[in-house]
Design a protein around this motif. Structure first.
Motif, PDB file in Angstrom:
ATOM      1  N   ASP A   9     108.468  23.656  96.669  1.00 31.88           N
ATOM      2  CA  ASP A   9     107.684  24.513  97.555  1.00 31.88           C
ATOM      3  C   ASP A   9     108.332  25.903  97.565  1.00 31.88           C
ATOM      4  N   ALA A  10     107.629  26.899  97.039  1.00 25.96           N
ATOM      5  CA  ALA A  10     108.189  28.245  96.906  1.00 25.96           C
ATOM      6  C   ALA A  10     108.628  28.824  98.237  1.00 25.96           C
ATOM      7  N   ARG A  11     107.872  28.562  99.302  1.00 26.38           N
ATOM      8  CA  ARG A  11     108.216  29.112 100.618  1.00 26.38           C
ATOM      9  C   ARG A  11     109.520  28.504 101.129  1.00 26.38           C
ATOM     10  N   VAL A  12     109.688  27.201 100.928  1.00 27.74           N
ATOM     11  CA  VAL A  12     110.923  26.520 101.365  1.00 27.74           C
ATOM     12  C   VAL A  12     112.107  27.045 100.557  1.00 27.74           C
ATOM     13  N   LYS A  13     111.900  27.214  99.252  1.00 28.30           N
ATOM     14  CA  LYS A  13     112.971  27.712  98.385  1.00 28.30           C
ATOM     15  C   LYS A  13     113.400  29.115  98.822  1.00 28.30           C
ATOM     16  N   GLU A  14     112.443  30.016  99.022  1.00 27.73           N
ATOM     17  CA  GLU A  14     112.759  31.382  99.434  1.00 27.73           C
ATOM     18  C   GLU A  14     113.450  31.412 100.785  1.00 27.73           C
TER      19      GLU A  14
END
Length: 620
Positions: free
Chosen positions: A590-595
């Motif tokens: 999940d890009a949002r979680v990673k960022e």
């Protein structure tokens, strides 16, 4: 008695190259053997190569010394040297004789057309001329018979004993400054202390106006009473015996009397004007080529000193403090054009203080005028009053920025304006005062006054690098590890904070689990340094370790903000970091979680960098 004999194997060409089909040495083998000084038949084979066994007989010590001693003399590092006659040889003074002995045997060599021998020369007036030194064991004894005391420790003890004795005879105490004592120590071969006196009328002059001609110009030691007041007496050290000391004292008194008469004349002439009236003449004195006059410098100092006083008072400086700041800066250089300072340049600032007090200026203003030049030399005291600190800082940063703006940045050993000493003084002063002043603010203010808008960014870099080197010296003298120095010197804007951060990092490393803690911090940096950063949203946390890490970071940041010991909180942060990496995959699908996770690590790394760049630490 001689060097050890040396036996060494020298490897030559391969066996295939060294011998032909009949097993006879080739030209390659013969050339190698000839170069090593052995016969080709003496070569041995080993590991597919030929070797020459080279035997070198050790040379006798006296022969080694014949070559070594001239090289040692020529290789001496001298701050100044000279040539004389038609010689190309350079030395600090012309060579007149050389004594070189190995046991009782003269080591023969010639240097600068002087041949070595066992003959030396004694005291110019007391000895009977040349004398012979039997061997090293009798060196000091032979010299003393010729009225030369060789051992500097013994000469120093005799000088100090004589100074104390002579001062006691005048009912006072000799003021023995280390620099003057060392200078006198190496000016005399056979020391004898003697005293003289001068007229009481000169005691009406400021004490420094009497002491400076006495100490700095004549190499005399002042005598003071128990209460610190100056007595009308001085002590000097004669290079000779005790004969006719009254004649020597009379001669020294005459010389000092002339010096003090000059001081009295200059003082009386200076007092015909106030210090403020002398200031006008600063318009005729150049500060530096391209940087205007000393008068213009004082105009800049008025603005700069006032700004620093405001900063030191956190914007709450009262009108009286600001008025004193402007007045001290206004008068700061006025004494440079007085007769007293023109004649005795060592009195700059000191006479400004004295004249300011005589003019009725406030004690704060007068003392600041003196303290602006502190420290005047290595180990000198630093300014102690807030106004003195402000004026000194203003003067030094103005000198540094102004000189740098003309491209005159010190390189190598060249530092004609003494900027290294001034920068070190600024560093030591800010550290001692635990000042919250930012270096960048000082540079910005100075750039404004010099109108260096286009040069501002480069100036910030140049000055920061210059100050960084001075801080490195300070940390080295305090015994701080080289890698810790590198870790904390990335940001030197808050100068006073650098030694504190270095001490903290060393304490962290010495604590239980310190190296593991550094590894945890470095692991965060390895990931976070490539991240641009962003906000951290706890709502996006998917694992409880994320929340625990954020809480540990907030606790450490709060401890730092409140001035508490941050080590326990950062140790807890280290444990939270390790748990986080064990339980959480940072690069979530999940890009949002990673960022969000990267932003969390970036925030932690940015906070740690305020203390040190832990990636610079060398771990076992």
């Amino acid at each position: 008695e001689k060097q050890e004999d040396v036996a060494e194997e020298k490897r030559g060409p391969s066996v295939q190259v060294a011998f032909d089909a009949d097993g006879k040495p080739t030209k390659a083998a013969q050339g190698f053997a000839r170069g090593q000084g052995v016969q080709a038949e003496a070569l041995v084979t080993k590991d597919g190569y030929v070797y020459a066994l080279v035997q070198e007989t050790g040379e006798r010590t006296e022969k080694v010394l014949e070559k070594m001693l001239p090289e040692l003399i020529v290789g001496l590092s001298l701050p100044n040297s000279m040539r004389w006659g038609d010689l190309d040889f350079r030395f600090i003074r012309p060579l007149r004789w050389i004594v070189a002995l190995y046991g009782e045997q003269v080591v023969p060599f010639e240097l600068a057309r002087v041949k070595s021998s066992n003959t030396s020369r004694g005291h110019r007036f007391l000895s009977t001329g040349d004398f012979t030194i039997q061997d090293a064991a009798h060196y000091e004894e032979a010299c003393e018979k010729a009225f030369v005391i060789v051992d500097p420790a013994r000469r120093k003890a005799e000088i100090e004993e004589g100074l104390v004795k002579e001062a006691k005879a005048h009912g006072g105490i000799a003021e023995i400054t280390p620099n003057l004592l060392e200078e006198v120590l190496y000016l005399v071969e056979y020391p004898t202390a003697l005293s003289g006196s001068f007229e009481d009328k000169y005691l009406a002059l400021p004490p420094d106006a009497v002491i400076t001609p006495m100490r700095d110009h004549q190499r005399y030691f002042p005598v003071k009473a128990a209460d610190g007041s100056l007595l009308p007496a001085f002590i000097t050290v004669r290079n000779g015996g005790k004969a006719h000391l009254d004649v020597v004292a009379h001669g020294n008194e005459r010389v000092l009397r002339a010096r003090l008469a000059d001081a009295q004349f200059f003082f009386d002439e200076d007092r015909k004007k106030s210090l403020a009236e002398h200031r006008e003449k600063l318009k005729t004195v150049v500060f530096q080529r391209g940087l205007g006059s000393m008068y213009e410098k004082t105009e800049r100092l008025m603005t700069l000193t006032t700004a620093i006083v405001e900063e030191m008072a956190a914007g709450d400086a009262d009108d009286a403090a600001l008025a004193d700041a402007r007045r001290a800066a206004e008068l700061s250089k006025a004494d440079l054009v007085t007769g007293m300072v023109t004649e005795f340049t060592e009195l700059q600032g000191i006479m400004g203080r004295e004249y300011a007090l005589l003019d009725g200026e406030s004690s704060a203003v007068a003392r600041a005028i003196d303290e602006q030049y502190m420290p005047r030399f290595a180990g000198d005291e630093l300014p102690q009053t807030p106004l003195g600190v402000a004026l000194s800082a203003a003067d030094k940063i103005d000198n540094i920025v102004g000189t740098f703006s003309q491209g005159r940045i010190p390189t190598g050993s060249q530092d004609p304006f003494g900027l290294r000493r001034q920068a070190l003084g600024l560093v030591l002063m800010l550290i001692e005062q635990e000042s919250t002043m930012l270096l960048s603010d000082l540079v910005d203010e100075a750039c404004d006054l010099y109108d260096l808008e286009e040069f501002r960014d480069k100036m910030q870099v140049y000055v920061a690098d210059f100050i960084r080197l001075r801080l490195k010296n300070v940390l080295s003298e305090r015994g701080v590890r080289y890698d810790v120095q590198e870790a904390v010197l990335g940001d030197v804007d808050l100068v006073a904070d650098v030694p504190e951060r270095a001490a903290y990092v060393e304490r962290l490393l010495a604590s239980e689990g310190g190296e593991a803690l550094v590894q945890s911090f470095v692991r965060v940096g390895n990931i976070a340094r490539s991240v641009t950063g962003g906000t951290v949203d706890p709502a996006l946390f998917k694992a409880e370790e994320e929340g625990a890490l954020l809480s540990a970071y907030q606790a450490a940041a709060a401890a730092r903000a409140e001035g508490e010991d941050t080590l326990p909180a950062e140790q807890a942060l280290g444990r939270a970091i390790d748990t986080f990496f064990d339980a959480v995959m940072v690069m979530d699908k999940d890009a949002r979680v990673k960022e969000n996770r990267l932003s969390l690590l970036k925030m932690i790394d940015d906070d740690l960098l305020e203390t040190a760049d832990y990636s610079k630490i060398v771990l076992n």
